[in-house]
Design a protein around this motif. Structure first.
Motif, PDB file in Angstrom:
ATOM      1  N   ASP A 173       0.890  -1.305   0.103  1.00  0.00           N
ATOM      2  CA  ASP A 173      -0.032  -0.149   0.083  1.00  0.00           C
ATOM      3  C   ASP A 173       0.685   1.315   0.122  1.00  0.00           C
ATOM      4  O   ASP A 173       2.041   1.371   0.662  1.00  0.00           O
ATOM      5  CB  ASP A 173      -0.838   0.113   1.252  1.00  0.00           C
ATOM      6  CG  ASP A 173      -2.188  -0.989   1.216  1.00  0.00           C
ATOM      7  OD1 ASP A 173      -2.418  -1.732   0.190  1.00  0.00           O
ATOM      8  OD2 ASP A 173      -2.728  -1.324   2.114  1.00  0.00           O
ATOM      9  N   ALA A 178      -3.035   3.697   2.646  1.00  0.00           N
ATOM     10  CA  ALA A 178      -3.021   3.068   4.176  1.00  0.00           C
ATOM     11  C   ALA A 178      -3.894   4.104   4.953  1.00  0.00           C
ATOM     12  O   ALA A 178      -4.614   3.594   5.644  1.00  0.00           O
ATOM     13  CB  ALA A 178      -1.591   2.816   4.614  1.00  0.00           C
ATOM     14  N   LYS A 181      -7.592   3.715   3.957  1.00  0.00           N
ATOM     15  CA  LYS A 181      -8.079   2.389   4.399  1.00  0.00           C
ATOM     16  C   LYS A 181      -8.155   2.363   6.049  1.00  0.00           C
ATOM     17  O   LYS A 181      -9.410   1.801   6.488  1.00  0.00           O
ATOM     18  CB  LYS A 181      -7.054   1.193   4.171  1.00  0.00           C
ATOM     19  CG  LYS A 181      -7.462   0.728   2.418  1.00  0.00           C
ATOM     20  CD  LYS A 181      -6.486  -0.184   2.038  1.00  0.00           C
ATOM     21  CE  LYS A 181      -6.475  -0.387   0.552  1.00  0.00           C
ATOM     22  NZ  LYS A 181      -5.525  -1.618   0.061  1.00  0.00           N
ATOM     23  N   THR A 182      -7.575   2.885   6.647  1.00  0.00           N
ATOM     24  CA  THR A 182      -7.606   2.843   8.210  1.00  0.00           C
ATOM     25  C   THR A 182      -8.814   3.745   8.594  1.00  0.00           C
ATOM     26  O   THR A 182      -9.499   3.437   9.473  1.00  0.00           O
ATOM     27  CB  THR A 182      -6.121   3.604   8.679  1.00  0.00           C
ATOM     28  OG1 THR A 182      -5.277   2.696   8.663  1.00  0.00           O
ATOM     29  CG2 THR A 182      -6.274   3.773  10.328  1.00  0.00           C
ATOM     30  N   LYS A 228      -1.528  -1.559   8.790  1.00  0.00           N
ATOM     31  CA  LYS A 228      -3.029  -1.435   8.661  1.00  0.00           C
ATOM     32  C   LYS A 228      -3.780  -2.546   9.206  1.00  0.00           C
ATOM     33  O   LYS A 228      -4.702  -2.887   9.714  1.00  0.00           O
ATOM     34  CB  LYS A 228      -3.367  -1.291   7.161  1.00  0.00           C
ATOM     35  CG  LYS A 228      -4.892  -1.256   6.856  1.00  0.00           C
ATOM     36  CD  LYS A 228      -5.155  -1.314   5.293  1.00  0.00           C
ATOM     37  CE  LYS A 228      -4.674  -2.926   4.898  1.00  0.00           C
ATOM     38  NZ  LYS A 228      -4.512  -2.860   3.465  1.00  0.00           N
ATOM     39  N   ARG A 232      -5.968  -3.347  12.412  1.00  0.00           N
ATOM     40  CA  ARG A 232      -7.561  -3.851  12.477  1.00  0.00           C
ATOM     41  C   ARG A 232      -7.714  -4.869  13.305  1.00  0.00           C
ATOM     42  O   ARG A 232      -8.606  -4.992  14.138  1.00  0.00           O
ATOM     43  CB  ARG A 232      -7.687  -4.529  10.981  1.00  0.00           C
ATOM     44  CG  ARG A 232      -9.358  -4.895  10.898  1.00  0.00           C
ATOM     45  CD  ARG A 232      -9.464  -5.608   9.410  1.00  0.00           C
ATOM     46  NE  ARG A 232      -8.580  -6.543   9.090  1.00  0.00           N
ATOM     47  CZ  ARG A 232      -7.570  -6.610   8.089  1.00  0.00           C
ATOM     48  NH1 ARG A 232      -7.554  -5.559   7.248  1.00  0.00           N
ATOM     49  NH2 ARG A 232      -6.893  -7.606   7.862  1.00  0.00           N
ATOM     50  N   PHE A 253      -1.285   4.632  14.850  1.00  0.00           N
ATOM     51  CA  PHE A 253      -0.970   4.730  13.343  1.00  0.00           C
ATOM     52  C   PHE A 253       0.004   5.814  12.772  1.00  0.00           C
ATOM     53  O   PHE A 253       0.855   5.490  12.070  1.00  0.00           O
ATOM     54  CB  PHE A 253      -2.505   4.400  12.616  1.00  0.00           C
ATOM     55  CG  PHE A 253      -2.403   4.384  11.336  1.00  0.00           C
ATOM     56  CD1 PHE A 253      -1.754   3.385  10.579  1.00  0.00           C
ATOM     57  CD2 PHE A 253      -2.454   5.517  10.347  1.00  0.00           C
ATOM     58  CE1 PHE A 253      -1.923   3.045   9.077  1.00  0.00           C
ATOM     59  CE2 PHE A 253      -2.402   5.242   9.008  1.00  0.00           C
ATOM     60  CZ  PHE A 253      -1.993   4.264   8.339  1.00  0.00           C
TER      61      PHE A 253
END
Length: 368
Positions: A173, A178, A181-182, A228, A232, A253
């Motif tokens: 990514d 990233a 998506k986070t 990532k 999750r 993050f």
């Protein structure tokens, strides 16, 4: 270089730039190379069109470019108090990017260039980011570039116009991807990067320890997919997560990403000193993620510790814009030759034409 060449290289050039590679429709007029000046820089964002989908929808983006680009170009010329007759060339992003949007911008630029009898300059979108520091900070070659955007995360050695060497890249990514998506994973709104940064300001970055992938390996390659995934996994353990937990996860993050970039930047600066021991190193950060304040702060500190110059364009020139495309057009126009009308838009177009792709390739070109 003889005096005639010097005059040609440094005479005042005025270029209209067009940028449509993703979800910003932009046009700008820039004058240079001596005493560079942004005469106009008009940007129309498509955030509202894409918010409900949680990301950019290529077909919607292309249609939106078609609907507004003519008006955006007219606004840029009016703001610059400039007519088609007074520009020296038309520059447009010819790739990489969402192919529908790239086609809209490049075809519009071809039509303007043909109708006005002006040269056409096809600009690599990434080169626009790479050369912005020369527009804003009068930076000399060579320098290091950290390109961080939604689609690209790379360290490059910038030796001259069209002379780029990729030193390291993400193996999965891109950083902007990233972040997005986070944000989606944590239920934050689009666009994800600013949303994560805003939540991180309220969080404790030390509550969760997230990995720094690949830092135990030499080189300058990076990885963010595992980071990532670790986030999750942590979030799933705590479901349902409250607002403070979301803030803490965002802060952790962001801290991890900044840590990876800081460490890799120090390594890149060491490499620069090995190759150019008599030149003070400079590290330029460009691309949309360069607007993140924690990342900027971490990179600034890494540069200061290494005795290097840190350069980051103003926020409005970090994200996609047409001023950087017009400036890249000026840089290329003074070197010549210009492009012909038969050139094709390119969805993929690596700056470094020598290094192989870490992600493979296909009919559209190298996936990097």
């Amino acid at each position: 270089m003889n005096s005639a060449e010097t005059q040609c290289d440094m005479r005042s050039l005025t270029v209209l730039g067009i940028e449509t590679s993703c979800d910003e429709t932009a046009a700008a007029v820039v004058r240079g190379p001596a005493s560079p000046e942004i005469l106009s820089n008009v940007i129309r964002s498509q955030i509202d069109e894409h918010t409900e989908f949680g990301g950019v929808v290529p077909e919607i983006a292309a249609r939106a470019h078609i609907e507004v680009l003519d008006r955006i170009v007219a606004e840029a010329l009016a703001e610059a108090n400039c007519s088609f007759d007074e520009i020296d060339a038309v520059a447009a992003t010819a790739g990489p990017g969402l192919i529908g949007g790239v086609i809209v911008g490049l075809m519009t630029a071809k039509a303007i260039a043909m109708a006005a009898g002006k040269p056409l300059i096809a600009v690599n979108h990434l080169e626009g980011h790479a050369l912005t520091a020369r527009l804003t900070d009068d930076l000399d070659f060579p320098f290091l570039l950290l390109l961080v955007s939604g689609g690209h995360s790379q360290f490059l050695m910038v030796r001259g116009i069209g002379d780029y060497e990729r030193l390291g890249t993400t193996i999965d990514d891109a950083i902007g991807e990233a972040f997005d998506k986070t944000a989606k994973l944590l239920g934050l709104p689009y666009p994800g990067g600013p949303a994560v940064e805003q939540m991180a300001r309220k969080g404790d970055p030390n509550r969760f320890r997230l990995p720094r992938p690949l830092l135990d390996r030499p080189g300058l390659d990076m990885s963010f997919a595992g980071l990532k995934t670790a986030l999750r996994t942590q979030a799933q353990k705590l479901e349902p997560v409250d607002d403070q937990t979301v803030a803490d996860l965002c802060a952790a993050f962001q801290k991890a990403v900044a840590g990876v970039l800081s460490a890799r930047t120090r390594t890149a600066l060491e490499l620069f000193r090995e190759r150019y021991p008599d030149i003070q190193p400079a590290i330029v950060v460009a691309g949309g993620v360069a607007a993140n304040q924690e990342i900027r702060s971490a990179l600034t500190e890494a540069a200061e510790q290494a005795g290097a110059r840190f350069v980051a364009p103003p926020m409005r020139l970090c994200t996609d814009n047409a001023a950087m495309i017009a400036w890249a057009g000026i840089e290329r126009l003074r070197l010549g030759p210009v492009d012909d009308m038969g050139l094709s838009p390119r969805p993929r177009w690596p700056l470094d034409q020598i290094s192989g792709s870490v992600l493979g390739s296909g009919k559209k070109g190298a996936k990097v």
